[in-house]
Design an enzyme around this catalytic site. Structure first.
Site, mmCIF file in Angstrom:
data_model
loop_
_atom_site.group_PDB
_atom_site.id
_atom_site.type_symbol
_atom_site.label_atom_id
_atom_site.label_comp_id
_atom_site.label_asym_id
_atom_site.label_seq_id
_atom_site.Cartn_x
_atom_site.Cartn_y
_atom_site.Cartn_z
ATOM 1 N N ASN A 115 0.859 -1.195 0.000
ATOM 2 C CA ASN A 115 0.000 0.000 0.000
ATOM 3 C C ASN A 115 0.895 1.246 0.000
ATOM 4 O O ASN A 115 2.116 1.150 -0.037
ATOM 5 C CB ASN A 115 -0.949 -0.026 1.209
ATOM 6 C CG ASN A 115 -0.177 -0.085 2.506
ATOM 7 O OD1 ASN A 115 0.537 0.852 2.853
ATOM 8 N ND2 ASN A 115 -0.289 -1.203 3.223
ATOM 9 N N PHE A 171 -4.062 3.194 14.877
ATOM 10 C CA PHE A 171 -4.442 4.219 13.906
ATOM 11 C C PHE A 171 -5.536 3.613 13.033
ATOM 12 O O PHE A 171 -5.600 2.393 12.892
ATOM 13 C CB PHE A 171 -3.248 4.636 13.046
ATOM 14 C CG PHE A 171 -2.489 5.816 13.609
ATOM 15 C CD1 PHE A 171 -1.833 5.717 14.828
ATOM 16 C CD2 PHE A 171 -2.449 7.028 12.938
ATOM 17 C CE1 PHE A 171 -1.143 6.801 15.358
ATOM 18 C CE2 PHE A 171 -1.765 8.123 13.450
ATOM 19 C CZ PHE A 171 -1.111 8.008 14.666
ATOM 20 N N LYS A 182 -10.866 -3.965 18.480
ATOM 21 C CA LYS A 182 -9.440 -4.298 18.624
ATOM 22 C C LYS A 182 -8.983 -4.248 20.078
ATOM 23 O O LYS A 182 -7.882 -4.670 20.391
ATOM 24 C CB LYS A 182 -8.601 -3.364 17.768
ATOM 25 C CG LYS A 182 -9.011 -3.406 16.284
ATOM 26 C CD LYS A 182 -7.833 -3.366 15.366
ATOM 27 C CE LYS A 182 -8.263 -3.381 13.908
ATOM 28 N NZ LYS A 182 -7.189 -3.827 13.019
HETATM 29 O O1 PMT Z 1 2.887 6.194 6.544
HETATM 30 P P1 PMT Z 1 2.314 7.534 6.131
HETATM 31 O O2 PMT Z 1 2.469 7.787 4.640
HETATM 32 O O3 PMT Z 1 2.835 8.669 6.974
HETATM 33 O O4 PMT Z 1 0.732 7.461 6.366
HETATM 34 C C1 PMT Z 1 0.240 7.344 7.665
HETATM 35 C C2 PMT Z 1 -0.894 6.320 7.759
HETATM 36 C C3 PMT Z 1 -2.057 6.776 6.910
HETATM 37 C C4 PMT Z 1 -0.420 4.938 7.290
HETATM 38 C C5 PMT Z 1 -1.271 6.244 9.266
HETATM 39 O O5 PMT Z 1 -1.640 7.518 9.719
HETATM 40 C C6 PMT Z 1 -2.423 5.266 9.508
HETATM 41 O O6 PMT Z 1 -3.587 5.589 9.414
HETATM 42 N N1 PMT Z 1 -2.052 4.006 9.850
HETATM 43 C C7 PMT Z 1 -3.015 2.893 9.993
HETATM 44 C C8 PMT Z 1 -3.281 2.298 8.651
HETATM 45 C C9 PMT Z 1 -4.175 1.099 8.736
HETATM 46 O O7 PMT Z 1 -3.759 0.026 8.361
HETATM 47 O O8 PMT Z 1 -5.365 1.295 9.260
HETATM 48 P P2 PMT Z 1 -6.447 0.113 9.443
HETATM 49 O O9 PMT Z 1 -7.686 0.836 9.716
HETATM 50 O O10 PMT Z 1 -6.427 -0.824 8.308
HETATM 51 O O11 PMT Z 1 -5.952 -0.670 10.732
HETATM 52 C C10 PMT Z 1 -6.314 -0.271 12.031
HETATM 53 C C11 PMT Z 1 -5.190 -0.518 13.006
HETATM 54 O O12 PMT Z 1 -4.918 -1.925 13.093
HETATM 55 C C12 PMT Z 1 -3.875 0.142 12.646
HETATM 56 O O13 PMT Z 1 -3.305 0.572 13.867
HETATM 57 C C13 PMT Z 1 -3.053 -0.993 12.041
HETATM 58 O O14 PMT Z 1 -1.655 -0.802 12.272
HETATM 59 C C14 PMT Z 1 -3.573 -2.184 12.817
HETATM 60 N N2 PMT Z 1 -3.531 -3.455 12.069
HETATM 61 C C15 PMT Z 1 -4.307 -3.618 10.957
HETATM 62 C C16 PMT Z 1 -4.314 -4.842 10.312
HETATM 63 C C17 PMT Z 1 -3.504 -5.888 10.797
HETATM 64 N N3 PMT Z 1 -3.477 -7.067 10.198
HETATM 65 N N4 PMT Z 1 -2.751 -5.685 11.901
HETATM 66 C C18 PMT Z 1 -2.747 -4.496 12.530
HETATM 67 O O15 PMT Z 1 -2.044 -4.320 13.531
#
Ligand code: PMT
Length: 396
Positions: free
Chosen positions: A207, A323, A341
């Site tokens: 991504n 996040f 979560k």
């Molecule tokens: O890296 P940059 O270009 O500075 O951009 C920043 C960002 C947009 C990546 C950052 O601000 C952000 O939003 N990060 C979370 C991205 C994400 O994967 O969001 P999600 O809604 O899919 O996941 C929610 C949370 O679960 C996140 O904390 C993620 O790290 C975590 N996760 C998700 C899936 C997974 N299999 N394991 C996880 O730990």
């Protein structure tokens, strides 16, 4: 002994100044106080004097005060000036260099750093005049802590609540002696960047995460004295000085590295982790088919790293922050993620096309927790990181 000059402005949040004084004294920080005339409508000088153990300074022209300690000297004797609550009126005076009472005179006369904790009605905060004043004060080097969002004393909801006393103390400690950094001795674990899930030896699914937000958080945690482990997917950023970097590629690698880095006091998951991986990775490069047909891939779900850590029975970090990258219903989806979560805070950002969050240098976030939603203004990723770490340091 470090000392602050606390200037208490006239707002309902003035009652929190009493708790602020108590916390500062508990940390061995000396507190002298100035109360504006309006502040006396909300808390009594007697309460402030009793908690600070010092005389409260009130009037600009006070013969006794001037004989004991002139207002110029008062403004320079402390290591830091703190304005809490900083009302719209006081911020306007500071921005335009007015000095028509003791508080504004001390702020104009000082040669010390100034930290302000704004508190006002949401419409006053968003008013263009206030926003102009804030921009001016930031350009003048004034540091801000808060405001937070939430329900206000006036019944409205939004940005304008004064930061909690514990958050202000963390911001004060960050400004004072480096030896007293609020996260000294604490371990902060951060994930950042994308994961890469291989399809075959030459192709992968990933991504647009650049890692900038996570790396900025690592730098902010270092600045507050933390020991930092940064588990990072493939990015092209320099390693922040002082950070322990664990480079990883896939989500499964990332989980292993995170578990290996525990225990931690705070864990912050900014990585954009692939939710699925290719179930059977081809051992050789997948070749084009002679009949022109496309290969079909089947997927397996990746471990949810955040959920795995946040729901650990033992060894769970004290604060777990996720996040949420959303493209619609940002707050509602973030609230659902908070519950699903099991983390303490979700920092939600809108990553729709055109917002420029992925890879950009700024971010507009909403801090979602059990106690409500804080809508932060558009900020640089470095400033989001600084505010987030100061908030977490205050909560720890
Ligand atoms: O890296 P940059 O270009 O500075 O951009 C920043 C960002 C947009 C990546 C950052 O601000 C952000 O939003 N990060 C979370 C991205 C994400 O994967 O969001 P999600 O809604 O899919 O996941 C929610 C949370 O679960 C996140 O904390 C993620 O790290 C975590 N996760 C998700 C899936 C997974 N299999 N394991 C996880 O730990």
């Amino acid at each position: 002994m470090k000392s602050v000059l606390l200037i208490i402005g006239g707002g309902i949040a003035a009652y929190k100044a009493l708790e602020l004084i108590r916390l500062l004294k508990g940390k061995g920080i000396g507190v002298k106080t100035i109360m504006s005339k309006a502040a006396e409508e909300f808390v009594t000088p007697l309460s402030v004097a009793s908690l600070s153990g010092e005389k409260v300074h009130q009037a600009l022209f006070n013969l006794t005060d001037e004989l004991e300690m002139g207002h110029i000297e008062l403004s320079r004797a402390a290591d830091l000036l703190v304005v809490a609550p900083a009302t719209a009126d006081l911020l306007a005076k500071m921005a335009s260099g007015l000095a028509n009472d003791l508080a504004s005179t001390a702020l104009l006369a000082t040669d010390k750093p100034v930290l302000v904790a704004p508190a006002m009605n949401v419409r006053m905060w968003h008013h263009p005049a206030t926003q102009r004043n804030i921009a001016q004060l930031q350009a003048d080097g004034i540091r801000f802590v808060g405001p937070n969002a939430g329900e206000m004393a006036c019944g409205e909801f939004g940005l304008g609540r004064m930061a909690e006393p514990s958050e202000i103390v963390a911001a004060i400690e960050a400004q004072l002696a480096p030896g007293q950094k609020p996260l000294a001795g604490k371990h902060v674990l951060i994930t950042a960047g994308p994961t890469r899930e291989p399809i075959d030896p030459v192709r992968y699914i990933s991504n647009h995460s650049s890692g900038k937000q996570g790396y900025a958080i690592a730098e902010a945690a270092i600045a507050l004295g933390a020991q930092v482990t940064l588990v990072s997917g493939p990015v092209s950023l320099p390693i922040p000085p002082g950070v322990g970097l664990m480079p990883v590629t896939t989500a499964q690698d990332m989980l292993k590295a995170v578990e290996g880095a525990l225990p931690a006091d705070i864990a912050i998951f900014t990585a954009a982790v692939a939710d699925w991986r290719v179930a059977a990775v081809a051992g050789e490069k997948i070749k084009k088919q002679a009949d022109g047909s496309a290969p079909s891939l089947s997927f397996a779900e990746n471990p949810d790293i955040l959920r795995t850590i946040a729901t650990r029975k033992s060894g769970r970090p004290k604060l777990v922050v996720g996040f949420a990258a959303e493209t619609e219903k940002v707050i509602a989806h973030a609230q659902a993620k908070l519950a699903r979560k099991g983390c303490d805070i979700i920092v939600a950002n809108d990553v729709s096309a055109g917002k420029g969050v992925f890879g950009g240098d700024s971010n507009t976030v909403h801090v979602v927790s059990a106690s409500g939603v804080e809508d932060w203004p558009p900020l640089s990723k470095a400033e989001v990181a600084r505010r987030l770490m100061e908030k977490l340091a205050g909560m720890l």
